[in-house]
Design a protein around this motif. Structure first.
Motif, short mmCIF file in Angstrom:
data_model
loop_
_atom_site.label_atom_id
_atom_site.label_comp_id
_atom_site.label_asym_id
_atom_site.label_seq_id
_atom_site.Cartn_x
_atom_site.Cartn_y
_atom_site.Cartn_z
N ASN A 189 0.94 -1.41 -0.30
CA ASN A 189 -0.08 0.27 0.08
C ASN A 189 0.84 1.07 0.12
O ASN A 189 -0.46 2.36 0.28
N GLN A 190 2.30 0.88 -0.90
CA GLN A 190 3.11 2.47 -0.57
C GLN A 190 2.07 3.13 -1.43
O GLN A 190 1.96 2.66 -3.24
N VAL A 191 2.39 4.98 -1.44
CA VAL A 191 1.36 5.42 -2.23
C VAL A 191 2.38 5.64 -4.31
O VAL A 191 3.88 5.37 -3.44
N LYS A 192 2.22 5.98 -4.94
CA LYS A 192 3.10 5.57 -5.94
C LYS A 192 2.66 7.07 -6.60
O LYS A 192 1.95 7.69 -6.59
N GLN A 193 4.04 7.69 -7.16
CA GLN A 193 4.03 8.77 -6.91
C GLN A 193 3.60 8.96 -8.76
O GLN A 193 3.93 8.12 -9.25
N ILE A 194 3.43 10.28 -9.36
CA ILE A 194 2.98 10.88 -11.01
C ILE A 194 4.28 11.70 -11.23
O ILE A 194 4.52 12.22 -10.57
N GLU A 195 4.51 11.68 -12.68
CA GLU A 195 5.01 12.66 -13.54
C GLU A 195 3.79 14.06 -13.11
O GLU A 195 3.31 13.88 -13.39
N LEU A 196 4.57 14.98 -12.89
CA LEU A 196 4.36 16.51 -12.47
C LEU A 196 3.26 16.43 -14.53
O LEU A 196 3.76 16.13 -15.38
N ILE A 197 2.11 17.23 -14.53
CA ILE A 197 1.05 16.83 -15.90
C ILE A 197 1.47 18.22 -16.29
O ILE A 197 1.28 19.36 -15.85
N SER A 198 1.83 18.13 -17.82
CA SER A 198 2.62 19.57 -18.55
C SER A 198 1.08 19.71 -18.57
O SER A 198 0.01 18.85 -18.80
#
Length: 286
Positions: A189-198
């Protein structure tokens, strides 16, 4: 005794006049305050669900829900169980032995696409996100619906960077949440980050969504200059719209709505006016 000059008299007269004006203003202000009824100052209520209009948060939530969808596709019962919220597990009496009868499992290439996300801060560390969306399947030729109007609650602990999920049928209100809530960390259940949305990514998302609506014969509902299925079909048949983007810009209109102007490879211009994320109207010109 030295007599006052005309210049001195003028100065004294000016000072007395200014003092008189100040006294009148002060008296008027006091009387006005007495005559007006006092009104309480209303503080904004921050303890309520609010629509998420930040793209990075929106797709961060969507991405972490798809982690759960992936566990079901892989038939990873351990992953499913450890991603489910502890309170939800107890309420639904979910165990390793009955999890397949309690939870819907999905197939390869299925994924969740949120249409609406709202947030509510439960306590200092944990925010809960209410989501509405669809389960889709990305086939070779087309995208198809697997399940419509699927709702989740995603709990995120931003201090420990862990999350948990609850499957729901309808939106909950703020009184349903325990302010002492905790999420216990595990390897699933570790949070998964995302790349910044351009902006370029946002334009691609909107145009892809619009072409998906074209494929489902629903685009006319969102197109302001072709508001019937017949008029839009005629326009589409006689023009060559493509999803390849030549340029895109973002600005805001007089109402504060975000507006995305996209020009495709064939120089057709799409003007998306956004109400909320993925909730828009569009006009097409050339």
């Amino acid at each position: 005794m030295k007599s006052l000059s005309k210049e001195d008299l003028y100065k004294i007269a000016i000072v007395l006049f200014i003092f008189f004006i100040i006294a009148l203003i002060a008296l008027f202000s006091i009387n006005r305050k007495r005559s007006e009824p006092s009104e309480p100052i209303l503080e904004p209520d921050e303890k309520q669900f609010t629509v998420v209009n930040n793209y990075n948060i929106f797709y961060f939530v969507n991405n972490n829900i798809n982690t759960f969808i992936t566990y079901t596709i892989e038939k990873n019962n351990e992953g499913i169980f450890n991603f489910l919220d502890d309170v939800y597990i107890k309420e639904q009496n979910i165990t390793y032995n009955n999890i397949e009868s309690k939870i819907k499992f999905y197939n390869e290439d299925d994924y969740y696409r949120a249409k609406l996300i709202k947030s509510y801060q439960i306590n200092e560390d944990i925010t809960v996100y209410y989501t509405e969306g669809d389960i889709l399947n990305e086939g070779f030729d087309e995208t198809t619906f697997v399940q419509k109007n699927v709702k989740y609650l995603l709990y995120v602990d931003y201090d420990s960077m862990v999350c948990s999920i609850e499957l729901i049928d309808k939106e909950k209100n703020e009184d349903n949440f325990d302010s002492n809530k905790e999420i216990f960390s595990n390897s699933f259940n570790q949070v998964k980050q995302i790349e910044l949305i351009s902006i370029e990514r946002i334009c691609s998302i909107y145009l892809a969504d619009y072409f998906d609506k074209i494929a489902r014969n629903e685009a006319y509902k969102y197109t302001t200059n072709y508001n019937t299925i017949e008029s839009f079909a005629k326009f589409y048949e006689n023009n060559y719209l493509v999803s390849e983007i030549k340029s895109c810009v973002q600005n805001r209109n007089e109402n504060g709505n975000r507006v995305y102007t996209i020009i495709d490879k064939n120089n057709y211009q799409y003007h998306f006016i956004e109400k909320n994320i993925l909730d828009y109207t569009v006009s097409i010109t050339k």
